[in-house]
Design a protein around this motif. Structure first.
Motif, PDB file in Angstrom:
ATOM      1  N   UNK A  53      51.777  27.566  47.862  1.00 56.74           N
ATOM      2  CA  UNK A  53      51.045  26.689  47.553  1.00 56.74           C
ATOM      3  C   UNK A  53      49.350  27.613  47.980  1.00 56.74           C
ATOM      4  N   UNK A  54      48.886  28.077  47.022  1.00 56.44           N
ATOM      5  CA  UNK A  54      47.074  28.381  46.757  1.00 56.44           C
ATOM      6  C   UNK A  54      46.090  27.689  45.772  1.00 56.44           C
ATOM      7  N   UNK A  55      45.178  28.209  46.047  1.00 54.56           N
ATOM      8  CA  UNK A  55      44.377  27.586  45.226  1.00 54.56           C
ATOM      9  C   UNK A  55      43.765  28.677  44.115  1.00 54.56           C
ATOM     10  N   UNK A  56      43.583  27.799  43.093  1.00 59.45           N
ATOM     11  CA  UNK A  56      42.797  28.730  42.274  1.00 59.45           C
ATOM     12  C   UNK A  56      41.855  29.653  42.931  1.00 59.45           C
ATOM     13  N   UNK A  57      41.053  28.684  42.910  1.00 59.40           N
ATOM     14  CA  UNK A  57      39.481  29.300  43.792  1.00 59.40           C
ATOM     15  C   UNK A  57      39.567  30.756  44.142  1.00 59.40           C
ATOM     16  N   UNK A  58      40.671  31.069  45.183  1.00 63.29           N
ATOM     17  CA  UNK A  58      41.134  32.341  45.811  1.00 63.29           C
ATOM     18  C   UNK A  58      43.098  33.104  45.307  1.00 63.29           C
ATOM     19  N   UNK A  59      42.518  32.497  44.046  1.00 66.47           N
ATOM     20  CA  UNK A  59      44.122  33.323  43.403  1.00 66.47           C
ATOM     21  C   UNK A  59      44.173  34.990  43.095  1.00 66.47           C
ATOM     22  N   UNK A  60      43.217  35.040  43.088  1.00 64.34           N
ATOM     23  CA  UNK A  60      43.641  36.766  43.680  1.00 64.34           C
ATOM     24  C   UNK A  60      44.103  37.347  44.754  1.00 64.34           C
ATOM     25  N   UNK A  61      43.809  36.605  45.892  1.00 67.55           N
ATOM     26  CA  UNK A  61      44.219  36.594  47.537  1.00 67.55           C
ATOM     27  C   UNK A  61      45.828  35.849  47.885  1.00 67.55           C
ATOM     28  N   UNK A  62      45.992  35.624  47.045  1.00 73.08           N
ATOM     29  CA  UNK A  62      47.861  34.884  47.134  1.00 73.08           C
ATOM     30  C   UNK A  62      48.236  36.030  47.567  1.00 73.08           C
ATOM     31  N   UNK A  83      47.612  34.861  33.241  1.00 75.17           N
ATOM     32  CA  UNK A  83      46.805  34.983  32.708  1.00 75.17           C
ATOM     33  C   UNK A  83      45.471  34.735  32.354  1.00 75.17           C
ATOM     34  N   UNK A  84      45.307  34.423  33.342  1.00 76.24           N
ATOM     35  CA  UNK A  84      43.591  34.043  33.080  1.00 76.24           C
ATOM     36  C   UNK A  84      42.515  35.289  33.931  1.00 76.24           C
ATOM     37  N   UNK A  85      41.538  34.905  34.036  1.00 77.98           N
ATOM     38  CA  UNK A  85      40.391  35.185  35.053  1.00 77.98           C
ATOM     39  C   UNK A  85      40.091  34.606  36.222  1.00 77.98           C
ATOM     40  N   UNK A  86      39.902  35.139  36.954  1.00 79.22           N
ATOM     41  CA  UNK A  86      39.944  34.248  38.026  1.00 79.22           C
ATOM     42  C   UNK A  86      38.724  33.066  38.047  1.00 79.22           C
ATOM     43  N   UNK A  87      38.705  32.321  38.055  1.00 81.41           N
ATOM     44  CA  UNK A  87      37.774  31.785  37.681  1.00 81.41           C
ATOM     45  C   UNK A  87      36.223  31.179  39.033  1.00 81.41           C
ATOM     46  N   UNK A  88      35.129  30.878  38.195  1.00 83.36           N
ATOM     47  CA  UNK A  88      34.345  30.348  39.059  1.00 83.36           C
ATOM     48  C   UNK A  88      34.640  29.203  39.805  1.00 83.36           C
ATOM     49  N   UNK A  89      34.026  28.966  40.627  1.00 85.16           N
ATOM     50  CA  UNK A  89      34.578  27.971  41.487  1.00 85.16           C
ATOM     51  C   UNK A  89      33.378  26.860  41.070  1.00 85.16           C
ATOM     52  N   UNK A  90      32.451  27.165  40.530  1.00 85.80           N
ATOM     53  CA  UNK A  90      32.263  25.673  39.694  1.00 85.80           C
ATOM     54  C   UNK A  90      32.073  25.854  37.737  1.00 85.80           C
ATOM     55  N   UNK A  91      33.465  25.604  38.028  1.00 91.84           N
ATOM     56  CA  UNK A  91      33.302  25.388  36.010  1.00 91.84           C
ATOM     57  C   UNK A  91      35.118  24.957  35.788  1.00 91.84           C
ATOM     58  N   UNK A 135      36.985  26.045  34.273  1.00 94.44           N
ATOM     59  CA  UNK A 135      38.171  26.856  33.900  1.00 94.44           C
ATOM     60  C   UNK A 135      39.221  27.045  35.646  1.00 94.44           C
ATOM     61  N   UNK A 136      38.598  26.098  36.777  1.00 92.90           N
ATOM     62  CA  UNK A 136      38.453  26.678  37.809  1.00 92.90           C
ATOM     63  C   UNK A 136      40.497  25.450  37.341  1.00 92.90           C
ATOM     64  N   UNK A 137      39.944  24.541  36.596  1.00 91.86           N
ATOM     65  CA  UNK A 137      41.127  22.903  36.929  1.00 91.86           C
ATOM     66  C   UNK A 137      41.748  23.588  35.445  1.00 91.86           C
ATOM     67  N   UNK A 138      41.442  24.513  34.570  1.00 88.99           N
ATOM     68  CA  UNK A 138      42.181  24.950  33.554  1.00 88.99           C
ATOM     69  C   UNK A 138      43.345  25.975  33.996  1.00 88.99           C
ATOM     70  N   UNK A 139      43.142  26.485  35.283  1.00 91.78           N
ATOM     71  CA  UNK A 139      43.765  27.089  35.523  1.00 91.78           C
ATOM     72  C   UNK A 139      44.506  27.069  36.815  1.00 91.78           C
ATOM     73  N   UNK A 140      44.330  25.620  36.942  1.00 90.06           N
ATOM     74  CA  UNK A 140      45.380  25.064  37.941  1.00 90.06           C
ATOM     75  C   UNK A 140      46.668  24.286  37.232  1.00 90.06           C
ATOM     76  N   UNK A 141      46.277  24.110  36.080  1.00 90.30           N
ATOM     77  CA  UNK A 141      47.557  23.487  34.550  1.00 90.30           C
ATOM     78  C   UNK A 141      48.318  24.488  34.059  1.00 90.30           C
ATOM     79  N   UNK A 142      47.168  25.717  34.035  1.00 92.01           N
ATOM     80  CA  UNK A 142      47.820  27.119  33.215  1.00 92.01           C
ATOM     81  C   UNK A 142      48.979  27.727  34.226  1.00 92.01           C
TER      82      UNK A 142
END
Lengths: 413, 413
Positions: free
Chosen positions: A143-152, A167-175, A177-184
């Motif tokens: 269970x994790x969030x894209x927003x804090x994926x780097x801290x998981x 395989x993606x950099x940490x996305x901005x919370x306003x982007x 890419x935040x949702x794309x990170x979830x799907x990826x």
């Protein structure tokens, strides 16, 4: 899970599945986003779902906000049962506005936790971190969030090294890419960990900015379509729904139609006689300025409280842009809300209008594009789609977005 | 007109103007079309209107159909006064569905005719010919439709050789060019004849097909913007409004949400006990399949008619997709309709749903794109824009689209 079993969660039964189940909650997904993306030819998988799967329409929870609906989806029940009816309520005892993002306010267990307890492998990926704690409450698994994926961490989130895995950099919370990170992440997890149940929940950053069928929206749905194709190819049963819809809240010049309800009530009833709470308010207000189509109003205690409530309700009904005013009891019944966490009145604005508190308390300068928002009855209709044909659903069953697990688990074989 | 004078028309007063006035009714112009066209950067003149002119929002007449609203705009009064409340009503005496396109059904004179009688030079250009007769009723001056521009004669239409004047070939009745012809003719007329008052009324062919902000819609508004720029440059005061808005009436797969009301009533009340009339029905049904969000229901005469009406109203209210059911009296009062030209019940469907009669009587195969339509309360909000600053309008004045002449003539100096 190795063998089929049925679990009862919050009074509803769910059968475990042989194939992995991926439930996707697309934040702010007015049905028209999908329709227009298909029309524009950028969403071949969504088109295939409409042809070879099942497309239904469903009602979300009102207030049509993110947290109440995400919690309804993972518990299978309305806020009257799970307790989360917005981001804020007003605590009459402490006389403070209380944030409901903490799991201690959750009154029901989740389908996810129940299946994890029964031995299923479960994974939850959210866009923003605010939802992670609620969705993953008492749940064993990932269970994790894209927003804090780097801290998981393996200990906290059941997984680590996420940026590398996804395989993606940490996305901005306003982007987007935040949702794309979830799907990826969902695709990578399904391929590597193959969870029995996965819940993916995006953010409506794009939907607050772009209308259905416009380039910014179509690009988002093309991205989503790409990842759904992969989830499908990996053999998942996919159930897709939304927490709420989304509508323009402006006039033809793009100016927001705002009812500043606290200002009106201060003028008509008196200063500090009422308290308007906007349960859409959260720490991430840039894309909607804390303006939505739902508010709740707390009135002071008085011997003739009901009479006063009726009088104030009538005053609110007379404001242009207001669609509906209900008393606590009426709102709790009609919208299935916990009466102890809403005010004396519940106010819903029309499709093209939002409700603010005082004009001085909303900074609209951050809104770079005309306001689009949600919260009202006008955003209640959402998609409910599956990549499988469903068995016959009883005709008198009012479809809800929080039926998505129920239908996927009990009706797709 | 050489000198300023005030005329009283249907109980409202209108001052003649020094500059030519052009009122534009953009058929099906949901406010979002303009907002999105401005956002997309294709409508610089509309953007200028929002900055240097006046942008208001107004309520159109419900049923949010073309004829009732065009007639309200040119008479300045609701259908309860002018009598046109749809394309069809059911004549109880002859027991026939009667088309209301004939001017004999008009119960009020127009602002246009009154000013023409007082010596003003007046011109009316409509897209479809169905409106021409009603709008030009008893009016001296120029009056023609783009649809039949090739047949216009000096005697019948006050002008001839129109294709040559406008410089466009005769457009198809189902095309964006039909509306473009209206604008192009308006510019040529203003330059050559310089009418004191001109009314331009387009068709919603594009709005029925394309959502706000999509390429097909933006191309239409870019075209419109081009001609408005020219009307403005020629010195006209421009007032722009719409007859009604427009919404998707589909699910996320683009399938129409249709309540086949006659089928439901036949099953629940009995065959030939009720008669559902769809006043949207007209000879041009290709773009909406005669499906809108408004219907009226005639019940047979009976001694206990009121009781029966109440029972049937309750049955209709229980149908998913229905927003509102009113009795004749309630509807006549709330929507300001002529009670003798509506049925015993008036039924309005929700934003995303339309009402049909029997499934067998609607051919949806002609719909090449997902259904978009109007008729309900969800299409009531329309733009009301001027290329001039307006004087202060009383705060308690509920703005209507049929205030456009009143505001342009009395508030723009």
């Amino acid at each position: 899970m190795s063998n089929t079993r049925t679990l009862n969660v919050n009074g509803r039964s769910y059968q475990s599945m042989r194939q992995p189940l991926v439930v996707v909650c697309v934040d702010g997904c007015e049905q028209e986003y999908i329709n227009q993306a298909i029309q524009a030819g950028v969403a071949p998988f969504l088109k295939k779902m409409t042809e070879q799967g099942t497309v239904l329409g469903a009602d979300c929870v009102v207030p049509s906000f993110t947290n109440p609906n995400n919690l309804s989806i993972v518990t299978g029940v309305p806020p009257s049962v799970h307790g989360i009816c917005g981001n804020y309520f007003y605590d009459l005892e402490t006389r403070q506005e209380v944030m409901m993002n903490d799991a201690k306010y959750l009154r029901a267990g989740t389908i996810l936790a129940a299946f994890a307890d029964a031995g299923a492998k479960v994974a939850v990926v959210t866009a923003k971190d605010k939802l992670r704690g609620l969705l993953g409450h008492k749940m064993r698994g990932i269970c994790f969030s894209a927003e804090k994926a780097d801290q998981a961490t393996l200990e906290q989130n059941g997984i680590e090294n996420l940026l590398e895995l996804v395989g993606m950099p940490l996305p901005s919370v306003y982007s987007a890419e935040l949702s794309e990170f979830v799907f990826a992440a969902g695709v990578k997890l399904l391929a590597s960990e193959r969870p029995d149940i996965m819940y993916l929940s995006t953010t409506d950053y794009i939907q607050h900015k772009y209308a259905p069928g416009t380039p910014g929206a179509n690009a988002f749905y093309a991205m989503m379509d790409h990842y759904l194709t992969q989830l499908d190819a990996l053999g998942a049963v996919i159930g897709l729904t939304a927490d709420h819809g989304m509508n323009a809240k402006t006039d033809s010049a793009g100016n927001a139609n705002v009812v500043y309800l606290q200002d009106v009530l201060d003028a008509k009833v008196g200063v500090e006689k009422t308290r308007v709470i906007l349960p859409i308010t959260d720490p991430y207000v840039v894309h909607h300025g804390a303006l939505g189509s739902y508010a709740t109003v707390y009135l002071g205690a008085a011997s003739n409280a009901a009479e006063i409530a009726d009088k104030i309700a009538d005053k609110i009904r007379a404001i242009p842009g207001i669609e509906l005013v209900l008393t606590r009891e009426q709102a709790a019944q009609r919208f299935e809300l916990p009466p102890d966490r809403i005010g004396d009145l519940v106010v819903v604005s029309e499709r093209l209008a939002v409700i603010g508190t005082a004009a001085s308390r909303h900074d609209l300068s951050e809104l770079k594009l005309p306001l689009r928002s949600h919260g009202g009855i006008s955003e209640q209709r959402v998609p409910l789609m599956f990549n499988r044909k469903l068995g016959a659903i009883p005709a008198d069953h009012r479809l809800r977005n929080f039926d998505v697990f129920f239908l996927a688990m009990n009706f797709t074989r």
